[in-house]
Design an enzyme around this catalytic site. Structure first.
Site, mmCIF file in Angstrom:
data_model
loop_
_atom_site.group_PDB
_atom_site.id
_atom_site.type_symbol
_atom_site.label_atom_id
_atom_site.label_comp_id
_atom_site.label_asym_id
_atom_site.label_seq_id
_atom_site.Cartn_x
_atom_site.Cartn_y
_atom_site.Cartn_z
ATOM 1 N N TYR A 58 35.468 39.925 26.946
ATOM 2 C CA TYR A 58 36.418 40.094 28.359
ATOM 3 C C TYR A 58 36.644 39.449 28.922
ATOM 4 C CZ TYR A 58 34.911 42.718 32.372
ATOM 5 O OH TYR A 58 34.499 43.460 34.081
ATOM 6 N N LYS A 71 35.072 38.607 37.650
ATOM 7 C CA LYS A 71 34.024 39.216 38.447
ATOM 8 C C LYS A 71 33.230 38.533 38.857
ATOM 9 C CE LYS A 71 34.914 43.947 37.150
ATOM 10 N NZ LYS A 71 35.641 44.636 38.165
HETATM 11 P P1 NAD Z 1 39.722 52.738 35.769
HETATM 12 O O1 NAD Z 1 40.739 53.199 35.012
HETATM 13 O O2 NAD Z 1 39.391 54.828 35.971
HETATM 14 O O3 NAD Z 1 39.880 52.869 37.107
HETATM 15 C C1 NAD Z 1 40.704 50.960 37.331
HETATM 16 C C2 NAD Z 1 41.607 51.923 39.015
HETATM 17 O O4 NAD Z 1 42.395 50.541 38.722
HETATM 18 C C3 NAD Z 1 42.507 53.076 38.787
HETATM 19 O O5 NAD Z 1 42.749 53.842 38.983
HETATM 20 C C4 NAD Z 1 44.214 52.041 38.740
HETATM 21 O O6 NAD Z 1 45.125 52.686 39.118
HETATM 22 C C5 NAD Z 1 43.831 51.428 39.619
HETATM 23 N N1 NAD Z 1 44.201 49.622 39.742
HETATM 24 C C6 NAD Z 1 44.750 48.697 38.965
HETATM 25 N N2 NAD Z 1 46.323 47.850 39.996
HETATM 26 C C7 NAD Z 1 46.166 49.081 40.482
HETATM 27 C C8 NAD Z 1 46.341 47.600 41.793
HETATM 28 N N3 NAD Z 1 47.906 47.114 41.631
HETATM 29 N N4 NAD Z 1 46.369 48.448 43.196
HETATM 30 C C9 NAD Z 1 45.907 49.762 43.087
HETATM 31 N N5 NAD Z 1 45.463 49.954 42.663
HETATM 32 C C10 NAD Z 1 45.312 49.619 41.148
HETATM 33 O O7 NAD Z 1 38.637 52.244 35.337
HETATM 34 P P2 NAD Z 1 37.091 52.206 35.836
HETATM 35 O O8 NAD Z 1 36.297 51.448 34.524
HETATM 36 O O9 NAD Z 1 36.593 53.378 36.719
HETATM 37 O O10 NAD Z 1 36.956 50.567 37.027
HETATM 38 C C11 NAD Z 1 36.450 51.301 38.140
HETATM 39 C C12 NAD Z 1 36.293 49.603 38.089
HETATM 40 O O11 NAD Z 1 34.988 49.538 37.784
HETATM 41 C C13 NAD Z 1 36.664 48.009 38.168
HETATM 42 O O12 NAD Z 1 37.118 46.927 38.772
HETATM 43 C C14 NAD Z 1 36.045 47.923 36.745
HETATM 44 O O13 NAD Z 1 36.824 47.229 36.605
HETATM 45 C C15 NAD Z 1 34.854 48.523 37.165
HETATM 46 N N6 NAD Z 1 33.732 47.857 36.296
HETATM 47 C C16 NAD Z 1 33.708 48.999 35.244
HETATM 48 C C17 NAD Z 1 32.804 48.978 33.611
HETATM 49 C C18 NAD Z 1 33.925 50.147 32.810
HETATM 50 O O14 NAD Z 1 32.443 50.052 31.918
HETATM 51 N N7 NAD Z 1 34.562 51.433 33.150
HETATM 52 C C19 NAD Z 1 31.879 48.807 34.137
HETATM 53 C C20 NAD Z 1 31.027 47.762 34.579
HETATM 54 C C21 NAD Z 1 32.438 47.504 36.308
#
Ligand code: NAD
Length: 258
Positions: free
Chosen positions: A158, A165
């Site tokens: 990570y 984070k």
């Molecule tokens: P995802 O890929 O569906 O979403 C990530 C989003 O970030 C995308 O829509 C992408 O377009 C956007 N993004 C990236 N660069 C950008 C920029 N410069 N400007 C605007 N948008 C931008 O993946 P996800 O897993 O749904 O991620 C969403 C959030 O959840 C993130 O913060 C991620 O760290 C967090 N998260 C994810 C998990 C997991 O296991 N998937 C767990 C905990 C937290």
């Protein structure tokens, strides 16, 4: 009762039907919120088309490009909200980015540019969007961001995203402290691992998911819609006394020692 009727909610971070933001948008819509959706534009307009088709059933009243690395797009997003909605009640910050080579191997080998990009997009953007939302949240509001356990514990691969984070979680506390007197609440949901576009870049993500399924008290991972339910709660009056918190939606994994 959970009711978001009359609330204007801006949702960032929908890339496809696996996005956590998509789970959140569906639950906010179900609770009656009026939605504005932003997407990350690309040169060929593919993302715009894909996200527009996906969100159509939720009838968003705003659909805007917003790359958080582009000051003009942020400005124009909030200017449009001011003109068309007059006020903003809910901001969902659900986006992050780090390059794939920084999400595997040795953390000490993270490049300067990789480090800066990850923190700019994944951490600073919350500060920036909250600052832009503040003058529009004239009747109070709720800001919700997404974090992960790798921001408080060292989780293999990570790496730089864990640092991002950690900064995000501390930003939640500083923002909650600043915005509280205006009745704007700021909280984070720490979601368990879910298969999405972003998580597929983290080395060994499938092993992480299987480990959670074996060890978490609920013996499973969580869904996007479960995260969406928690977000709807944090955006509603049901959570009116809660701010500056990190809410774990991870099937209980965080409490386990072994
Ligand atoms: P995802 O890929 O569906 O979403 C990530 C989003 O970030 C995308 O829509 C992408 O377009 C956007 N993004 C990236 N660069 C950008 C920029 N410069 N400007 C605007 N948008 C931008 O993946 P996800 O897993 O749904 O991620 C969403 C959030 O959840 C993130 O913060 C991620 O760290 C967090 N998260 C994810 C998990 C997991 O296991 N998937 C767990 C905990 C937290």
């Amino acid at each position: 009762m959970l009711n978001l009727t009359g609330k204007n909610a801006l949702v960032t971070g929908i890339a496809n039907n696996r996005s956590i933001a998509w789970g959140i948008a569906q639950q906010l819509h179900k609770a009656g919120a009026n939605l504005g959706i932003t997407y990350l534009p690309d040169e060929r307009g593919k993302m715009e088309k894909k996200v527009a088709e996906l969100v159509e059933p939720l009838n968003p009243s705003l659909f805007l490009p917003c790359n958080v690395q582009d000051e003009d797009q942020i400005k124009s997003t909030f200017e449009t909200i001011r003109e068309q909605w007059g006020k903003l009640d809910i901001l969902i910050h659900c986006l992050a980015f780090a390059s794939k080579e920084d999400l595997t191997g040795d953390f000490s080998q993270t490049s300067r540019s990789g480090f800066n990009t990850a923190l700019e997009i994944s951490t600073y953007s919350l500060v920036q969007l909250s600052g832009a939302a503040k003058p529009l949240m004239t009747e109070g509001g709720s800001i919700v961001t997404l974090t992960y356990l790798g921001g408080v514990r060292a989780i293999p691969n990570y790496n730089v995203m864990g640092v991002a984070k950690a900064g995000l979680e501390m930003s939640v506390r500083y923002l909650a402290s600043e915005l509280g007197p205006q009745n704007i609440r700021v909280n984070a949901i720490s979601a368990g691992p879910i298969r999405t576009l972003a998580s597929s870049a983290v080395g060994g993500i499938l092993d992480m998911i299987h480990h959670v399924e074996e060890v978490a008290p609920l013996r499973r991972t969580v869904t996007q819609l479960e995260v969406g339910n928690a977000a709807a709660f944090l955006c509603s009056d049901l959570s009116s006394g809660i701010t500056g918190q990190i809410l774990y939606v991870d099937a209980g994994y965080e409490i386990m020692g072994m």
